[in-house]
Motif scaffolding. Structure first.
Motif, PDB file in Angstrom:
ATOM      1  N   ASN A   1      39.609  46.233  34.770  1.00 49.84           N
ATOM      2  CA  ASN A   1      39.065  44.476  35.696  1.00 49.84           C
ATOM      3  C   ASN A   1      39.155  44.790  36.290  1.00 49.84           C
ATOM      4  O   ASN A   1      40.070  45.111  37.474  1.00 49.84           O
ATOM      5  N   PRO A   2      37.478  45.173  37.792  1.00 49.90           N
ATOM      6  CA  PRO A   2      38.001  44.900  39.178  1.00 49.90           C
ATOM      7  C   PRO A   2      38.601  43.609  39.328  1.00 49.90           C
ATOM      8  O   PRO A   2      39.161  43.600  40.607  1.00 49.90           O
ATOM      9  N   ASN A   3      39.274  42.663  39.298  1.00 50.60           N
ATOM     10  CA  ASN A   3      39.496  41.410  39.524  1.00 50.60           C
ATOM     11  C   ASN A   3      41.443  41.744  39.033  1.00 50.60           C
ATOM     12  O   ASN A   3      41.426  40.651  38.901  1.00 50.60           O
ATOM     13  N   SER A   4      41.758  42.931  38.216  1.00 50.96           N
ATOM     14  CA  SER A   4      42.871  43.288  38.231  1.00 50.96           C
ATOM     15  C   SER A   4      44.225  43.176  39.596  1.00 50.96           C
ATOM     16  O   SER A   4      43.627  43.989  40.133  1.00 50.96           O
ATOM     17  N   THR A   5      45.222  42.306  39.357  1.00 51.37           N
ATOM     18  CA  THR A   5      45.509  43.276  40.786  1.00 51.37           C
ATOM     19  C   THR A   5      46.004  44.662  40.322  1.00 51.37           C
ATOM     20  O   THR A   5      45.986  45.841  39.391  1.00 51.37           O
ATOM     21  N   GLU A   6      46.300  45.397  41.405  1.00 51.13           N
ATOM     22  CA  GLU A   6      46.832  46.517  41.597  1.00 51.13           C
ATOM     23  C   GLU A   6      48.239  47.170  40.890  1.00 51.13           C
ATOM     24  O   GLU A   6      47.988  48.004  40.078  1.00 51.13           O
TER      25      GLU A   6
END
Length: 106
Positions: free
Chosen positions: A25-30
């Motif tokens: 998911n590109p919206n997941s935090t690092e």
């Protein structure tokens, strides 16, 4: 990936899928991606450790079977193992002369 964790198959699959969704998911935090990655890496590490245990047991079982066959044939396993070490730990690498020297030792 074959899993050997002591949990139900459905739960294993759900854990992997959920963590892969987080990673992809590109919206997941690092931080979330790192945590999900650690879960998957830990699972794979456990699988590899378990696999080595299974392989070790199979190799020992096969060794015991072959030692029994050799004993039934009157072959001293120690002589074969020594010849294998001299040939670089490969029984296949034993030359005909080495076989003759083993026979001479008997």
């Amino acid at each position: 990936m074959e899993q050997r964790w002591p949990i139900k198959n459905d739960y294993r699959e759900a854990v992997i899928k959920r963590n892969m969704k987080i990673i992809l998911n590109p919206n997941s935090t690092e931080r979330a991606v790192a945590a999900a990655s650690r879960v998957i890496i830990a699972a794979e590490q456990q699988n590899q450790l378990d696999e080595h245990k299974v392989i070790d047991v199979r190799v020992q079982t096969r060794h015991d079977e072959l030692a029994g066959i050799a004993a039934d044939l009157g072959i001293e396993v120690g002589l074969i193992e020594n010849a294998a070490r001299q040939a670089g730990s490969s029984v296949a690498g034993i030359e005909a002369e080495s076989v003759e020297s083993i026979r001479a030792q008997r």
